[in-house]
Design a protein around this motif. Structure first.
Motif, PDB file in Angstrom:
ATOM      1  N   LEU A  97      32.966  24.503  54.027  1.00 41.76           N
ATOM      2  CA  LEU A  97      34.085  25.356  53.614  1.00 41.76           C
ATOM      3  C   LEU A  97      34.385  25.215  52.130  1.00 41.76           C
ATOM      4  O   LEU A  97      34.731  26.189  51.458  1.00 41.76           O
ATOM      5  N   ARG A  98      34.265  24.003  51.606  1.00 39.86           N
ATOM      6  CA  ARG A  98      34.485  23.807  50.169  1.00 39.86           C
ATOM      7  C   ARG A  98      33.392  24.494  49.341  1.00 39.86           C
ATOM      8  O   ARG A  98      33.678  25.116  48.323  1.00 39.86           O
ATOM      9  N   GLU A  99      32.140  24.406  49.793  1.00 38.89           N
ATOM     10  CA  GLU A  99      31.053  25.100  49.097  1.00 38.89           C
ATOM     11  C   GLU A  99      31.264  26.609  49.147  1.00 38.89           C
ATOM     12  O   GLU A  99      31.063  27.310  48.157  1.00 38.89           O
ATOM     13  N   ARG A 100      31.684  27.101  50.297  1.00 36.27           N
ATOM     14  CA  ARG A 100      31.953  28.533  50.455  1.00 36.27           C
ATOM     15  C   ARG A 100      33.086  28.966  49.525  1.00 36.27           C
ATOM     16  O   ARG A 100      33.014  30.006  48.876  1.00 36.27           O
ATOM     17  N   ALA A 101      34.140  28.159  49.452  1.00 36.83           N
ATOM     18  CA  ALA A 101      35.277  28.482  48.584  1.00 36.83           C
ATOM     19  C   ALA A 101      34.853  28.513  47.116  1.00 36.83           C
ATOM     20  O   ALA A 101      35.275  29.392  46.366  1.00 36.83           O
ATOM     21  N   ARG A 102      34.012  27.572  46.707  1.00 39.58           N
ATOM     22  CA  ARG A 102      33.527  27.577  45.315  1.00 39.58           C
ATOM     23  C   ARG A 102      32.692  28.825  45.039  1.00 39.58           C
ATOM     24  O   ARG A 102      32.770  29.410  43.960  1.00 39.58           O
ATOM     25  N   ALA A 103      31.886  29.275  46.030  1.00 41.32           N
ATOM     26  CA  ALA A 103      31.099  30.501  45.861  1.00 41.32           C
ATOM     27  C   ALA A 103      32.030  31.712  45.723  1.00 41.32           C
ATOM     28  O   ALA A 103      31.792  32.592  44.884  1.00 41.32           O
ATOM     29  N   VAL A 104      33.083  31.758  46.521  1.00 40.31           N
ATOM     30  CA  VAL A 104      34.074  32.833  46.393  1.00 40.31           C
ATOM     31  C   VAL A 104      34.701  32.781  45.002  1.00 40.31           C
ATOM     32  O   VAL A 104      34.881  33.811  44.345  1.00 40.31           O
ATOM     33  N   GLY A 105      35.015  31.589  44.522  1.00 41.03           N
ATOM     34  CA  GLY A 105      35.602  31.429  43.192  1.00 41.03           C
ATOM     35  C   GLY A 105      34.691  31.942  42.096  1.00 41.03           C
ATOM     36  O   GLY A 105      35.143  32.602  41.156  1.00 41.03           O
ATOM     37  N   ARG A 106      33.385  31.662  42.213  1.00 37.21           N
ATOM     38  CA  ARG A 106      32.442  32.175  41.212  1.00 37.21           C
ATOM     39  C   ARG A 106      32.386  33.700  41.253  1.00 37.21           C
ATOM     40  O   ARG A 106      32.342  34.359  40.209  1.00 37.21           O
ATOM     41  N   ALA A 107      32.418  34.273  42.464  1.00 39.88           N
ATOM     42  CA  ALA A 107      32.395  35.739  42.589  1.00 39.88           C
ATOM     43  C   ALA A 107      33.669  36.348  42.003  1.00 39.88           C
ATOM     44  O   ALA A 107      33.616  37.356  41.294  1.00 39.88           O
ATOM     45  N   VAL A 108      34.817  35.719  42.265  1.00 41.81           N
ATOM     46  CA  VAL A 108      36.087  36.212  41.714  1.00 41.81           C
ATOM     47  C   VAL A 108      36.052  36.138  40.189  1.00 41.81           C
ATOM     48  O   VAL A 108      36.504  37.059  39.507  1.00 41.81           O
ATOM     49  N   ALA A 109      35.501  35.059  39.657  1.00 42.21           N
ATOM     50  CA  ALA A 109      35.423  34.911  38.201  1.00 42.21           C
ATOM     51  C   ALA A 109      34.608  36.034  37.573  1.00 42.21           C
ATOM     52  O   ALA A 109      34.982  36.581  36.534  1.00 42.21           O
ATOM     53  N   LEU A 110      33.519  36.398  38.213  1.00 43.54           N
ATOM     54  CA  LEU A 110      32.700  37.504  37.691  1.00 43.54           C
ATOM     55  C   LEU A 110      33.475  38.820  37.735  1.00 43.54           C
ATOM     56  O   LEU A 110      33.433  39.607  36.790  1.00 43.54           O
ATOM     57  N   LEU A 111      34.193  39.051  38.840  1.00 42.65           N
ATOM     58  CA  LEU A 111      35.006  40.274  38.927  1.00 42.65           C
ATOM     59  C   LEU A 111      36.099  40.288  37.869  1.00 42.65           C
ATOM     60  O   LEU A 111      36.396  41.328  37.288  1.00 42.65           O
ATOM     61  N   LEU A 112      36.694  39.126  37.614  1.00 43.79           N
ATOM     62  CA  LEU A 112      37.715  39.045  36.572  1.00 43.79           C
ATOM     63  C   LEU A 112      37.122  39.404  35.205  1.00 43.79           C
ATOM     64  O   LEU A 112      37.753  40.104  34.413  1.00 43.79           O
ATOM     65  N   ASP A 113      35.908  38.929  34.945  1.00 44.22           N
ATOM     66  CA  ASP A 113      35.261  39.238  33.666  1.00 44.22           C
ATOM     67  C   ASP A 113      34.926  40.723  33.541  1.00 44.22           C
ATOM     68  O   ASP A 113      35.096  41.312  32.485  1.00 44.22           O
ATOM     69  N   VAL A 114      34.448  41.313  34.621  1.00 41.14           N
ATOM     70  CA  VAL A 114      34.001  42.709  34.569  1.00 41.14           C
ATOM     71  C   VAL A 114      35.174  43.684  34.629  1.00 41.14           C
ATOM     72  O   VAL A 114      35.248  44.635  33.860  1.00 41.14           O
ATOM     73  N   LEU A 115      36.110  43.447  35.558  1.00 40.41           N
ATOM     74  CA  LEU A 115      37.189  44.414  35.801  1.00 40.41           C
ATOM     75  C   LEU A 115      38.486  44.091  35.067  1.00 40.41           C
ATOM     76  O   LEU A 115      39.326  44.965  34.892  1.00 40.41           O
ATOM     77  N   ASN A 116      38.688  42.823  34.715  1.00 44.25           N
ATOM     78  CA  ASN A 116      39.875  42.367  34.007  1.00 44.25           C
ATOM     79  C   ASN A 116      41.199  42.775  34.681  1.00 44.25           C
ATOM     80  O   ASN A 116      42.096  43.320  34.042  1.00 44.25           O
ATOM     81  N   PRO A 117      41.333  42.488  35.991  1.00 47.02           N
ATOM     82  CA  PRO A 117      42.591  42.836  36.662  1.00 47.02           C
ATOM     83  C   PRO A 117      43.694  41.847  36.290  1.00 47.02           C
ATOM     84  O   PRO A 117      43.420  40.732  35.827  1.00 47.02           O
ATOM     85  N   ASP A 118      44.935  42.240  36.498  1.00 43.52           N
ATOM     86  CA  ASP A 118      46.064  41.338  36.264  1.00 43.52           C
ATOM     87  C   ASP A 118      46.199  40.325  37.387  1.00 43.52           C
ATOM     88  O   ASP A 118      46.739  39.245  37.189  1.00 43.52           O
TER      89      ASP A 118
END
Length: 104
Positions: free
Chosen positions: A29-50
């Protein structure tokens, strides 16, 4: 023969196993959460949501996994490696009365 963590692919069963003290389930679950975090970080970089609202099942049931999604507090990481903690939120949800509760 090596057995899996749970008898069928069901995130809630893995969360239950982690709550019961299964270290393999917690590590998964911790590995899965870190993978979700990396995906969210990429979306933040590309889409720049608030704001990003996380509804990943394990982090909704057990908030400790949300901290894994948010990642380390190091300033040496780029936003593509970890999301900004202030940009990632869980929806308001009452805490389960028991860590072992599958749904609440």
């Amino acid at each position: 023969m090596r057995r899996g963590i749970v008898p069928e692919p069901d995130t809630s069963l893995v969360v239950d196993a982690a709550a019961a003290g299964d270290r393999r389930a917690d590590r998964l679950l911790r590995e899965r959460a870190r993978a979700v975090g990396r995906a969210v970080a990429l979306l933040l970089d590309v889409l720049n949501p608030d704001l990003v609202v996380v509804t990943e099942q394990a982090s909704v049931i057990e908030p400790d996994y949300l901290e894994e999604i948010r990642g380390p507090r190091s300033t040496s990481r780029t936003s593509a490696e970890t999301p900004n903690a202030s940009s990632v939120h869980m929806p308001d949800r009452p805490r389960c009365p028991s860590r072992r509760a599958r749904f609440c």
